[in-house]
Design a protein around this motif. Structure first.
Motif, PDB file in Angstrom:
ATOM      1  N   PHE A  25       0.931  -1.085  -0.008  1.00 12.61           N
ATOM      2  CA  PHE A  25       0.041   0.089  -0.183  1.00 12.61           C
ATOM      3  C   PHE A  25       0.890   1.298  -0.091  1.00 12.61           C
ATOM      4  N   GLN A  26       0.577   2.154  -1.023  1.00  7.83           N
ATOM      5  CA  GLN A  26       1.283   3.479  -1.070  1.00  7.83           C
ATOM      6  C   GLN A  26       0.235   4.790  -0.763  1.00  7.83           C
ATOM      7  N   PRO A  27       0.347   5.307   0.436  1.00  5.33           N
ATOM      8  CA  PRO A  27      -0.660   6.247   0.486  1.00  5.33           C
ATOM      9  C   PRO A  27      -0.317   7.536  -0.544  1.00  5.33           C
ATOM     10  N   LYS A  32      -0.405   9.714   5.638  1.00  2.00           N
ATOM     11  CA  LYS A  32      -1.676  10.092   5.882  1.00  2.00           C
ATOM     12  C   LYS A  32      -2.608   9.151   4.857  1.00  2.00           C
ATOM     13  N   VAL A  33      -3.607   8.507   5.361  1.00  2.00           N
ATOM     14  CA  VAL A  33      -4.528   7.750   4.610  1.00  2.00           C
ATOM     15  C   VAL A  33      -5.958   8.330   4.706  1.00  2.00           C
ATOM     16  N   GLY A  34      -6.747   8.372   3.692  1.00  2.00           N
ATOM     17  CA  GLY A  34      -8.131   8.697   3.586  1.00  2.00           C
ATOM     18  C   GLY A  34      -8.964   7.619   3.096  1.00  2.00           C
ATOM     19  N   MET A  35     -10.061   7.164   4.035  1.00  2.22           N
ATOM     20  CA  MET A  35     -10.841   6.038   3.804  1.00  2.22           C
ATOM     21  C   MET A  35     -12.332   6.853   3.660  1.00  2.22           C
ATOM     22  N   TYR A  36     -13.068   6.635   2.505  1.00  2.00           N
ATOM     23  CA  TYR A  36     -14.354   6.916   2.260  1.00  2.00           C
ATOM     24  C   TYR A  36     -15.185   5.525   2.079  1.00  2.00           C
ATOM     25  N   VAL A  37     -16.043   5.317   3.028  1.00  2.00           N
ATOM     26  CA  VAL A  37     -16.917   4.276   2.693  1.00  2.00           C
ATOM     27  C   VAL A  37     -18.461   4.784   2.764  1.00  2.00           C
ATOM     28  N   LEU A  60      -9.147  -2.512   8.683  1.00  2.00           N
ATOM     29  CA  LEU A  60      -8.513  -1.677   7.967  1.00  2.00           C
ATOM     30  C   LEU A  60      -7.848  -0.374   8.633  1.00  2.00           C
ATOM     31  N   TYR A  61      -9.039   0.097   9.477  1.00  2.00           N
ATOM     32  CA  TYR A  61      -8.760   1.570   9.872  1.00  2.00           C
ATOM     33  C   TYR A  61      -7.861   1.283  11.228  1.00  2.00           C
ATOM     34  N   GLU A  70      -1.931   8.286   9.962  1.00  3.07           N
ATOM     35  CA  GLU A  70      -2.763   9.485  10.247  1.00  3.07           C
ATOM     36  C   GLU A  70      -4.182   9.135   9.470  1.00  3.07           C
ATOM     37  N   VAL A  71      -5.107   8.749   9.866  1.00  3.85           N
ATOM     38  CA  VAL A  71      -6.244   8.185   9.076  1.00  3.85           C
ATOM     39  C   VAL A  71      -7.799   9.116   9.295  1.00  3.85           C
ATOM     40  N   GLU A  72      -7.939   9.773   8.050  1.00  3.35           N
ATOM     41  CA  GLU A  72      -9.137  10.438   7.985  1.00  3.35           C
ATOM     42  C   GLU A  72     -10.217   9.396   7.368  1.00  3.35           C
ATOM     43  N   TYR A  73     -11.332   8.756   8.156  1.00  4.85           N
ATOM     44  CA  TYR A  73     -12.175   7.818   8.210  1.00  4.85           C
ATOM     45  C   TYR A  73     -13.674   8.395   7.625  1.00  4.85           C
TER      46      TYR A  73
END
Length: 148
Positions: A25-27, A32-37, A60-61, A70-73
């Motif tokens: 996985f390459q952010p 920082k990672v963004g997840m939209y579900v 995953l979060y 740093e995750v923006e979920y």
């Protein structure tokens, strides 16, 4: 002098459906990672299918946070649609009270499963004007059309 070793954080690997193999996985932004579900459409009580999907994203979060990202979920609620309107009419409730009831039930179910709440949980009804503007632009650009 004591030598200290710097630990390399574990590498997150995900299965790429396009290449059909696990890949590192390459952010897009370092650290920082963004997840939209897509969230539930709250017209009824949650079922095992809802739980499976959200537990997958919870894992995953959590894993991303443990690794050090740093995750923006963000997980939304589609709190207005034909099914919700129909259910509200059948039960003599407003659309808002009906969808809010099932959102609250969803929160209770997920708490029982010990999920971590997302960073942000927007509701479609809080963004209707913006959605209408975007749809209007799409139609004006000839990329969609109105149906009667």
């Amino acid at each position: 002098m004591v030598e200290t070793k710097t630990k390399t954080p574990p590498q997150l690997e995900l299965f790429n459906l396009t290449t059909k193999k696990k890949e590192p996985f390459q952010p897009r932004m370092k650290g920082k990672v963004g997840m939209y579900v897509c969230g539930v459409t709250p017209y009824d009580l949650s079922h095992i299918g809802n739980a499976c999907a959200y537990i997958t994203f919870d894992v995953l979060y959590r894993g991303s946070k443990i690794i050090g990202y740093e995750v923006e979920y963000v997980r939304n609620f589609t709190d207005i649609n034909d099914k919700i309107i129909k259910r509200a009419n059948e039960s003599g409730q407003t659309v808002t009270s009906s969808s809010s009831r099932f959102i609250n039930e969803f929160f209770l179910d997920m708490a029982e499963l010990q999920w971590l709440p997302p960073t942000c949980e927007p509701r479609v009804t809080d963004h209707i004007e913006h959605i209408i503007e975007l749809i209007t632009k799409i139609i004006e650009n000839g990329k969609a059309f109105a149906m009667e």
